[in-house]
Enzyme design. Structure first.
Site, PDB file in Angstrom:
ATOM      1  N   GLU A   4       0.878  -0.283  -5.124  1.00  0.00           N
ATOM      2  CA  GLU A   4      -0.221   0.677  -5.219  1.00  0.00           C
ATOM      3  C   GLU A   4       0.379   2.075  -5.187  1.00  0.00           C
ATOM      4  OE1 GLU A   4      -3.693   3.151  -3.452  1.00  0.00           O
ATOM      5  OE2 GLU A   4      -1.882   2.627  -2.390  1.00  0.00           O
TER       6      GLU A   4
ATOM      7  N   ASP B 119       0.833  -1.210   0.000  1.00  0.00           N
ATOM      8  CA  ASP B 119       0.000   0.000   0.000  1.00  0.00           C
ATOM      9  C   ASP B 119       0.867   1.259   0.000  1.00  0.00           C
ATOM     10  OD1 ASP B 119      -2.694   1.259   0.472  1.00  0.00           O
ATOM     11  OD2 ASP B 119      -1.732   1.943   2.320  1.00  0.00           O
TER      12      ASP B 119
HETATM   13  C1  OTU Z   1      -4.249   3.751  -0.077  1.00  0.00           C
HETATM   14  O1  OTU Z   1      -4.671   4.761  -0.981  1.00  0.00           O
HETATM   15  C2  OTU Z   1      -5.438   2.840   0.212  1.00  0.00           C
HETATM   16  O2  OTU Z   1      -5.854   2.209  -0.964  1.00  0.00           O
HETATM   17  C3  OTU Z   1      -6.511   3.660   0.852  1.00  0.00           C
HETATM   18  O3  OTU Z   1      -7.708   2.936   1.042  1.00  0.00           O
HETATM   19  C4  OTU Z   1      -5.973   4.155   2.167  1.00  0.00           C
HETATM   20  O4  OTU Z   1      -6.892   5.050   2.718  1.00  0.00           O
HETATM   21  C5  OTU Z   1      -4.635   4.874   2.016  1.00  0.00           C
HETATM   22  O5  OTU Z   1      -3.726   4.203   1.136  1.00  0.00           O
HETATM   23  C6  OTU Z   1      -3.934   4.951   3.340  1.00  0.00           C
HETATM   24  O6  OTU Z   1      -3.562   3.651   3.783  1.00  0.00           O
HETATM   25  O7  OTU Z   1      -4.632   8.252  -1.262  1.00  0.00           O
HETATM   26  O8  OTU Z   1      -7.121   7.897  -1.939  1.00  0.00           O
HETATM   27  O9  OTU Z   1      -0.248   7.137  -4.136  1.00  0.00           O
HETATM   28  O10 OTU Z   1      -2.758   7.871  -3.213  1.00  0.00           O
HETATM   29  O11 OTU Z   1      -1.979   5.016  -1.346  1.00  0.00           O
HETATM   30  C7  OTU Z   1      -6.327   6.766  -1.799  1.00  0.00           C
HETATM   31  C8  OTU Z   1      -0.922   6.300  -3.302  1.00  0.00           C
HETATM   32  C9  OTU Z   1      -4.942   7.101  -1.381  1.00  0.00           C
HETATM   33  C10 OTU Z   1      -2.051   6.965  -2.491  1.00  0.00           C
HETATM   34  C11 OTU Z   1      -2.869   5.847  -2.005  1.00  0.00           C
HETATM   35  C12 OTU Z   1      -3.986   6.014  -1.078  1.00  0.00           C
END
Ligand code: OTU
Length: 620
Positions: free
Chosen positions: A313, A271
């Protein structure tokens, strides 16, 4: 290697680990040296990491070690399909997973991403992304043994599980964080703790605010750690960023990742990979050391659990997204550019930005693969590169403003019914929440009880799937979208969930709707039937299988429709897609192409939102 012998004894397990260390160990050493080589106790720290690897190897169950010996090419198979869901919103508990098997199998799912099922603080935990303990599960879902059993059950039916490894942060209730709060210096150095605002202010000058609804910047005040103390928290306040300058953090997190691998998963989802390294005066995103850390994680997986792949991700600029996807880094990566460009083309009936994405930005190194999706549990951000838009004469900021207005239904005549997520009036930025069906117009059509609009919305939904399922990569479905589930506004009354409107597109799975969808009735039946046959047909198309078949654009003679060809040694595939509500005439030479799926296509005319899949034998 004495520690290997003491822990693993002699025999196959030890031999295999030592053999892998002989080949991949040097990559691990190089990456580790690049990040921590400057430390006087480097050798000691590296030794501790190796001990974690040996311990994790010793914990790796026999059946998984057997899997490690027989790698498959699933990443390039046209039979691979990922579905994602929250256990509690799908079957309820791990031990009820068997209930899901008929649906998953009839859909053709090969991989199931279960959203983070680990122990989390209550009530705020960002849908599981505030992990308190990877070794315990949320009690409402069942025990970790039951999770392991569910993973095994699914694997026995040909479905591999994907679980998250929340690389960037832990919950502020994690034992490490609690120890830090109580003054333990060792654990305080697991996080970025500042005794006053000086450094947070300096860093803030160059940081992007990821969750502006939250606290206003990337730091949270923690008076319990001494008056005036601040801790780095990029996302929610309860998510504390880990300090990877400290090698003990890396070793501990490698241990957690391998524990996840040892639960029996096929893929570990890393993540928020861009955020792992901070450097004053930078955006603290996508820095070289963040990549090197992913290389360390990747090498450790290869050493202990080589059948497990890493999924990155990174929802950032397309140039930065692609850099995380390498054989020695994450072998799999989400493709947010194709995702958002599909929605962009649907709103504008203009495929030019989508063509740029598909034609110019899909290249990955050999052995790597995209994960292609329309919706996931997160918002949609307009991730096209400004320079690509400018080249087409599109003003990027203006265009993003339009797309946000379009997808919230603020724009006159818009069919979409989404919500603004993380609206930042200061910068004008916002992202979009909403289910696939609601964004594609089904909500709007059903509210008006208009059968024509309903049929059009269904056509849009199937068009998007036909495109996503054939363009590139492993397709990913958010479960519920295949039966056209609409926005769920009940989250607004559910206490802590009310503060995060992404819950609008995470409705509890509608099993009753699936039941009549299975009978083929109503919009759910049409959507489900359409998606099922697209998936089944895709599985049989040789040209969509394998490493080599990147899409090559074909000129359709109009900006309202897009076409591409993919080829294997034996076959060529042609996909044609009309992203507009008009009938367009196609300027393609269809000689020799045989239609495999082409509803509402006749002669040279493409009905509104029509699509077609064709194949042609390469040898003839
Ligand atoms: C991720 O997303 C997860 O998919 C989210 O569900 C979480 O809330 C977040 O991390 C924190 O753990 O900003 O709008 O470049 O943009 O990691 C989603 C990557 C997010 C981020 C992304 C993040």
């Amino acid at each position: 290697m004495p520690y290997v012998e003491t822990r693993l004894g002699s025999g196959r397990r030890a031999d295999e680990l030592v053999a892998r260390i002989r080949t991949r160990g040097v990559d691990l050493f190089d990456a580790y040296f690049a990040v921590y080589g400057w430390k006087w106790d480097f050798a000691y720290e590296f030794q501790s990491l190796l001990e974690v690897l040996v311990d994790s190897s010793s914990d790796r169950p026999k059946r998984l070690r057997q899997r490690d010996r027989s790698p498959t090419d699933w990443m390039f198979s046209s039979e691979s399909v990922i579905a994602m869901t929250y256990t509690e919103r799908f079957v309820g508990q791990f031990r009820e997973m068997d209930r899901a098997l008929p649906h998953l199998r009839s859909l053709g799912v090969s991989h199931l991403h279960l959203m983070p099922p680990y122990a989390v603080p209550q009530p705020d935990n960002d849908g599981g992304y505030s992990v308190e303990d990877y070794h315990r599960t949320r009690t409402d879902l069942g025990t970790i043994e039951e999770l392991r059993d569910a993973i095994e059950l699914l694997a026995d039916h040909g479905i591999d599980v994907i679980l998250d490894f929340v690389t960037n942060h832990t919950a502020n209730t994690h034992t490490w964080a609690k120890a830090a709060i109580s003054g333990d210096q060792f654990y305080e150095s697991f996080y970025h703790v500042f005794k006053d605002r000086t450094q947070p202010d300096e860093y803030s000058r160059t940081l992007r605010d990821i969750f502006p609804d939250n606290s206003g910047d990337a730091f949270v005040s923690v008076p319990e750690m001494g008056g005036g103390s601040w801790v780095w928290s990029t996302f929610y306040d309860h998510q504390w960023d880990l300090n990877y300058r400290n090698p003990a953090v890396t070793a501990a997190m490698v241990g957690e990742m391998l524990h996840i691998a040892n639960l029996g998963v096929g893929v570990v989802r890393a993540d928020a990979t861009p955020f792992l390294w901070k450097e004053l005066g930078t955006s603290c995103e996508n820095l070289d050391q963040a990549h090197t850390l992913i290389k360390i994680f990747s090498a450790c997986l290869d050493l202990v659990a080589p059948s497990v792949r890493l999924l990155s991700e990174a929802i950032v600029h397309p140039d930065d997204v692609v850099r995380f996807i390498r054989p020695d880094e994450a072998q799999l990566g989400y493709n947010p550019l194709v995702m958002s460009s599909i929605w962009e083309a649907l709103a504008t009936s203009d495929v030019r930005l989508l063509e740029t994405a598909v034609g110019e930005r899909m290249h990955l190194p050999e052995g790597c693969q995209w994960v292609t999706y329309l919706r996931c549990h997160d918002d949609i951000g307009w991730g096209f590169a400004d320079e690509d838009a400018l080249r087409l004469g599109i003003d990027p900021a203006e265009h993003r403003r339009f797309l946000n207005q379009f997808y919230t239904g603020e724009f006159a005549d818009s069919f979409a019914r989404g919500l603004r997520f993380q609206d930042n009036p200061q910068t004008g930025d916002a992202r979009i929440s909403g289910t696939l069906a609601s964004l594609a117009g089904l909500d709007h059509a059903l509210a008006l009880a208009d059968t024509d609009l309903t049929a059009t919305a269904i056509n849009r939904i199937l068009l998007l799937h036909a495109f996503m399922l054939s363009v590139i990569g492993i397709p990913l479905l958010y479960l519920g979208d295949e039966i056209g589930q609409l926005n769920d506004l009940t989250y607004m009354t559910k206490g802590s969930l009310a503060r995060d409107n992404r819950w609008t597109h995470r409705p509890p799975f509608a099993w009753e709707t699936l039941a009549y969808g299975n009978d083929g009735t109503g919009p759910p039946g049409e959507i489900l039937g359409g998606i099922r046959s697209l998936i089944a047909v895709r599985a049989s198309i040789a040209a969509l299988h394998g490493q080599s078949s990147r899409p090559t654009l074909v000129d359709t003679g109009t900006d309202e429709s897009i076409a591409f060809v993919r080829s294997s040694d034996t076959q060529e595939f042609l996909g044609v897609f009309n992203f507009s509500e008009h009938v367009v005439s196609r300027g393609l030479d269809m000689n020799g192409w045989q239609s495999v799926i082409a509803p509402r296509l006749a002669g040279r005319r493409l009905a509104p939102y029509a699509y077609g899949w064709y194949v042609r034998d390469r040898r003839s």
